[in-house]
Design an enzyme around this catalytic site. Structure first.
Site, PDB file in Angstrom:
ATOM      1  N   TYR A  51     -12.474  -1.458  -3.762  1.00  0.00           N
ATOM      2  CA  TYR A  51     -13.005  -1.732  -2.417  1.00  0.00           C
ATOM      3  C   TYR A  51     -14.536  -1.632  -2.377  1.00  0.00           C
ATOM      4  O   TYR A  51     -15.105  -1.347  -1.312  1.00  0.00           O
ATOM      5  CB  TYR A  51     -12.394  -0.764  -1.410  1.00  0.00           C
TER       6      TYR A  51
ATOM      7  N   LYS B 231       0.821  -1.211   0.000  1.00  0.00           N
ATOM      8  CA  LYS B 231       0.000   0.000   0.000  1.00  0.00           C
ATOM      9  C   LYS B 231       0.864   1.274   0.000  1.00  0.00           C
ATOM     10  O   LYS B 231       2.066   1.228   0.297  1.00  0.00           O
ATOM     11  CB  LYS B 231      -0.923  -0.020   1.216  1.00  0.00           C
TER      12      LYS B 231
ATOM     13  N   GLU C  49     -10.068  -9.386  -7.874  1.00  0.00           N
ATOM     14  CA  GLU C  49      -8.990  -8.424  -7.606  1.00  0.00           C
ATOM     15  C   GLU C  49      -7.831  -8.592  -8.591  1.00  0.00           C
ATOM     16  O   GLU C  49      -7.240  -7.599  -9.028  1.00  0.00           O
ATOM     17  CB  GLU C  49      -8.513  -8.584  -6.162  1.00  0.00           C
TER      18      GLU C  49
ATOM     19  N   PHE D  55     -15.465   3.696   7.150  1.00  0.00           N
ATOM     20  CA  PHE D  55     -14.097   4.057   6.782  1.00  0.00           C
ATOM     21  C   PHE D  55     -13.878   4.101   5.272  1.00  0.00           C
ATOM     22  O   PHE D  55     -12.745   4.318   4.821  1.00  0.00           O
ATOM     23  CB  PHE D  55     -13.090   3.095   7.436  1.00  0.00           C
TER      24      PHE D  55
ATOM     25  N   ARG E  99      -2.341 -14.147   3.841  1.00  0.00           N
ATOM     26  CA  ARG E  99      -3.001 -13.455   4.946  1.00  0.00           C
ATOM     27  C   ARG E  99      -2.287 -13.739   6.272  1.00  0.00           C
ATOM     28  O   ARG E  99      -2.185 -12.866   7.141  1.00  0.00           O
ATOM     29  CB  ARG E  99      -4.484 -13.845   5.007  1.00  0.00           C
TER      30      ARG E  99
ATOM     31  N   THR F 186      -5.559  -7.359  10.352  1.00  0.00           N
ATOM     32  CA  THR F 186      -5.789  -6.042   9.739  1.00  0.00           C
ATOM     33  C   THR F 186      -5.320  -4.915  10.652  1.00  0.00           C
ATOM     34  O   THR F 186      -4.688  -3.955  10.201  1.00  0.00           O
ATOM     35  CB  THR F 186      -7.302  -5.867   9.436  1.00  0.00           C
TER      36      THR F 186
ATOM     37  N   HIS G 190      -2.222  -5.487   1.522  1.00  0.00           N
ATOM     38  CA  HIS G 190      -3.579  -6.027   1.327  1.00  0.00           C
ATOM     39  C   HIS G 190      -3.455  -7.430   0.764  1.00  0.00           C
ATOM     40  O   HIS G 190      -2.507  -7.735   0.025  1.00  0.00           O
ATOM     41  CB  HIS G 190      -4.358  -5.156   0.323  1.00  0.00           C
TER      42      HIS G 190
ATOM     43  N   ARG H 161       2.340  -6.764   9.035  1.00  0.00           N
ATOM     44  CA  ARG H 161       1.611  -5.630   9.612  1.00  0.00           C
ATOM     45  C   ARG H 161       2.113  -5.296  11.013  1.00  0.00           C
ATOM     46  O   ARG H 161       2.150  -4.120  11.400  1.00  0.00           O
ATOM     47  CB  ARG H 161       0.116  -5.900   9.595  1.00  0.00           C
TER      48      ARG H 161
HETATM   49  P1  CMP Z   1      -7.488  -4.390   3.643  1.00  0.00           P
HETATM   50  O1  CMP Z   1      -7.022  -5.754   3.975  1.00  0.00           O
HETATM   51  O2  CMP Z   1      -6.931  -3.734   2.426  1.00  0.00           O
HETATM   52  O3  CMP Z   1      -9.085  -4.410   3.517  1.00  0.00           O
HETATM   53  C1  CMP Z   1      -9.889  -3.291   3.769  1.00  0.00           C
HETATM   54  C2  CMP Z   1      -9.117  -2.173   4.361  1.00  0.00           C
HETATM   55  O4  CMP Z   1      -9.909  -1.226   5.037  1.00  0.00           O
HETATM   56  C3  CMP Z   1      -8.181  -2.704   5.433  1.00  0.00           C
HETATM   57  O5  CMP Z   1      -7.154  -3.445   4.885  1.00  0.00           O
HETATM   58  C4  CMP Z   1      -7.791  -1.425   6.127  1.00  0.00           C
HETATM   59  O6  CMP Z   1      -6.813  -0.687   5.380  1.00  0.00           O
HETATM   60  C5  CMP Z   1      -9.119  -0.688   6.077  1.00  0.00           C
HETATM   61  N1  CMP Z   1      -9.863  -0.871   7.312  1.00  0.00           N
HETATM   62  C6  CMP Z   1     -10.431  -1.976   7.794  1.00  0.00           C
HETATM   63  N2  CMP Z   1     -11.060  -1.757   8.949  1.00  0.00           N
HETATM   64  C7  CMP Z   1     -10.883  -0.459   9.197  1.00  0.00           C
HETATM   65  C8  CMP Z   1     -11.296   0.383  10.248  1.00  0.00           C
HETATM   66  N3  CMP Z   1     -12.019  -0.088  11.271  1.00  0.00           N
HETATM   67  N4  CMP Z   1     -10.934   1.657  10.180  1.00  0.00           N
HETATM   68  C9  CMP Z   1     -10.219   2.130   9.139  1.00  0.00           C
HETATM   69  N5  CMP Z   1      -9.796   1.374   8.098  1.00  0.00           N
HETATM   70  C10 CMP Z   1     -10.125   0.089   8.145  1.00  0.00           C
END
Ligand code: CMP
Length: 138
Positions: free
Chosen positions: A50, A10, A127, A58, A86, A92, A116, A103
């Site tokens: 997304y 990212k 995707e 968000f 993952r 996340t 991601h 992460r």
């Molecule tokens: P990703 O795995 O790319 O999938 C969705 C993305 O949304 C996640 O990673 C984060 O970057 C973002 N995300 C998920 N949950 C939240 C949250 N509670 N607040 C802000 N961003 C979020």
């Protein structure tokens, strides 16, 4: 079963020059890289990517962040690639990510979380197709 998944390094991680470090971890874990490119998404492209999250609170912030600078999109292949990528990324929310995960090491927040990965075979197919044509997968 051999699978493919979409990985994204990212904008937060690209900006901090972590691309090489993350790609090295990907290769060390045994993934094959089937395609890779640098992209700078428009807001609309980030919203399309997304789209499943469009009702989330968000969504606006996430898509602004994802279109804020260059990212690296990568197609990974291995046995059990979706689950395995993952696991390497970790949770996340970096506060909940296990030690040694990408992460845990590199994410700055739940949004600026460095990488991601697709969460299921159907989303992986969507995707991968969002960024790559069949002839680019080699
Ligand atoms: P990703 O795995 O790319 O999938 C969705 C993305 O949304 C996640 O990673 C984060 O970057 C973002 N995300 C998920 N949950 C939240 C949250 N509670 N607040 C802000 N961003 C979020």
């Amino acid at each position: 079963m051999i699978e493919r998944t979409l990985a994204i390094i990212k904008p937060d991680a690209v900006e901090r020059r972590l691309t090489g470090t993350i790609i090295a971890r990907i290769e060390a874990e045994g993934f094959q890289i089937r395609a890779m490119k640098r992209v700078h998404l428009s807001k609309a492209q980030a919203e399309g990517f997304y789209a499943v999250h469009r009702e989330r609170p968000f969504f606006a912030s996430l898509t602004a962040f994802m279109s804020s600078g260059p990212a690296i999109v990568v197609v990974l292949e291995s046995a059990d690639a979706i689950r395995k990528w993952r696991a390497l990324m970790g949770a996340t929310d970096p506060a909940k990510a296990d030690p040694g995960t990408l992460r845990k090491e590199f994410a700055q927040s739940i949004e600026r979380n460095a990488t991601h990965g697709s969460d299921a075979p159907d989303t992986a197919a969507y995707e991968i197709g969002y960024f790559f044509s069949g002839t680019e997968l080699i």
